[in-house]
Design an enzyme around this catalytic site. Structure first.
Site, PDB file in Angstrom:
ATOM      1  N   PRO A   2       0.830  -1.201   0.000  1.00  0.00           N
ATOM      2  CA  PRO A   2       0.000   0.000   0.000  1.00  0.00           C
ATOM      3  C   PRO A   2       0.872   1.262   0.000  1.00  0.00           C
ATOM      4  O   PRO A   2       1.811   1.382   0.779  1.00  0.00           O
ATOM      5  CB  PRO A   2      -0.791  -0.122   1.313  1.00  0.00           C
ATOM      6  CG  PRO A   2      -0.795  -1.580   1.619  1.00  0.00           C
ATOM      7  CD  PRO A   2       0.527  -2.083   1.119  1.00  0.00           C
ATOM      8  N   GLU A   3       0.561   2.178  -0.905  1.00  0.00           N
ATOM      9  CA  GLU A   3       1.287   3.437  -0.986  1.00  0.00           C
ATOM     10  C   GLU A   3       0.402   4.558  -0.434  1.00  0.00           C
ATOM     11  O   GLU A   3      -0.687   4.293   0.074  1.00  0.00           O
ATOM     12  CB  GLU A   3       1.708   3.682  -2.443  1.00  0.00           C
ATOM     13  CG  GLU A   3       2.552   2.523  -3.006  1.00  0.00           C
ATOM     14  CD  GLU A   3       2.989   2.729  -4.446  1.00  0.00           C
ATOM     15  OE1 GLU A   3       3.183   3.891  -4.852  1.00  0.00           O
ATOM     16  OE2 GLU A   3       3.138   1.727  -5.165  1.00  0.00           O
ATOM     17  N   ARG A 110       1.623 -11.724   5.351  1.00  0.00           N
ATOM     18  CA  ARG A 110       3.071 -11.928   5.433  1.00  0.00           C
ATOM     19  C   ARG A 110       3.669 -11.529   6.785  1.00  0.00           C
ATOM     20  O   ARG A 110       4.858 -11.729   7.022  1.00  0.00           O
ATOM     21  CB  ARG A 110       3.765 -11.136   4.316  1.00  0.00           C
ATOM     22  CG  ARG A 110       3.353 -11.568   2.922  1.00  0.00           C
ATOM     23  CD  ARG A 110       4.279 -11.002   1.886  1.00  0.00           C
ATOM     24  NE  ARG A 110       3.891 -11.340   0.533  1.00  0.00           N
ATOM     25  CZ  ARG A 110       4.607 -11.073  -0.551  1.00  0.00           C
ATOM     26  NH1 ARG A 110       5.777 -10.445  -0.421  1.00  0.00           N
ATOM     27  NH2 ARG A 110       4.184 -11.406  -1.753  1.00  0.00           N
TER      28      ARG A 110
END
Length: 270
Positions: A2-3, A110
């Protein structure tokens, strides 16, 4: 990962659901999700009410009565708002139970994301946020030029440097280079003062467009069911053909990052 636009979408979405809610219980299912003392994190936040959610770069900052904590989603972190009675899934590693019976859960396939207690009053000036550069909206072209005009690093790599400008990740760096018609491997020192100013303007424009569209949905990103739409406007990332010349898009690694560009429209300057 996510940016800035995705994190901003998460921030805006969560504000609609959890502002004003009191935390009655916190359950940590994977200790490494918390940076620092897990018991201190739980004890400090239990009984507090969420008052606001801030964002700096790719970080979310949850503001409570007397405490605050930051959250970095990293690769695949996301927040789910569910009824407390809903069974926990194996990727939900942290739960905030609210007094109304709803629950905010942090999910991370993750396990790369992190949450950390910070000072409510000074978090922007403390680690880790104090190491971040300005967001493109606040960037000074002269200051950015001074930092890169002698750099041999590729412009793509410089765009990913959060200490230079905060919030840009791999997807938007590809799009910015394409919009500027600059090869992503072009050394930073090749950019004139005018081109650096353009770089900031284009970065601002693309991120603003992405925020308006709710971010980019790539792989697992969503904001509690709100999926991004900017993916339909991506001109180079994950594309097969150039939207300008219709030539084939090339993908190669630039300093270890998968990079898409048009070899016809984006000529490299050595």
């Amino acid at each position: 990962m996510p940016e800035l636009p995705e994190v901003e979408t998460v921030r805006r979405t969560l504000k609609n659901f959890i502002i004003g809610k009191e935390i009655t219980k916190i359950t940590v299912h994977y200790d490494n999700i918390i940076t620092g003392d897990t018991n201190a994190f739980v004890t400090s936040l239990t009984g507090q009410t969420i008052r606001d959610i801030d964002r700096v770069g790719k970080y979310l900052i949850f503001i409570l009565d007397t405490q605050a904590f930051i959250s970095h989603l990293r690769m695949e972190g996301k927040y789910n708002i569910v009824a407390a009675s809903k069974p926990l899934n194996k990727h939900e590693h942290l739960s905030f139970l609210f007094s109304d019976g709803s629950e905010l859960r942090y999910q991370d396939t993750r396990k790369f994301g992190r949450l950390e207690l910070v000072n409510k009053e000074t978090y922007r000036h403390d680690l880790p946020l104090c190491k971040l550069g300005p967001e493109p909206w606040d960037a000074d072209p002269q200051a950015i030029y001074r930092k890169i005009h002698k750099s041999n690093l590729p412009i793509k790599t410089l765009l990913l440097d959060q200490s230079l400008m905060a919030g840009i990740g791999n997807i938007y760096a590809n799009e910015i280079c394409f919009r500027m018609k600059i090869h992503p491997a072009t050394p930073g020192k090749r950019l004139s003062k005018k081109r650096v100013a353009e770089l900031i303007d284009v970065s601002t424009e693309i991120l603003t467009q992405a925020i308006t569209q709710g971010g980019t949905t790539i792989h697992s990103f969503d904001a509690n069911g709100i999926t991004g739409l900017f993916q339909v406007q991506l001109q180079v990332h994950l594309q097969k053909n150039c939207s300008v010349c219709n030539g084939a898009i090339t993908k190669e690694m630039v300093r270890g990052r998968g990079t898409y560009y048009c070899p016809t429209c984006q000529k490299k300057q050595g």
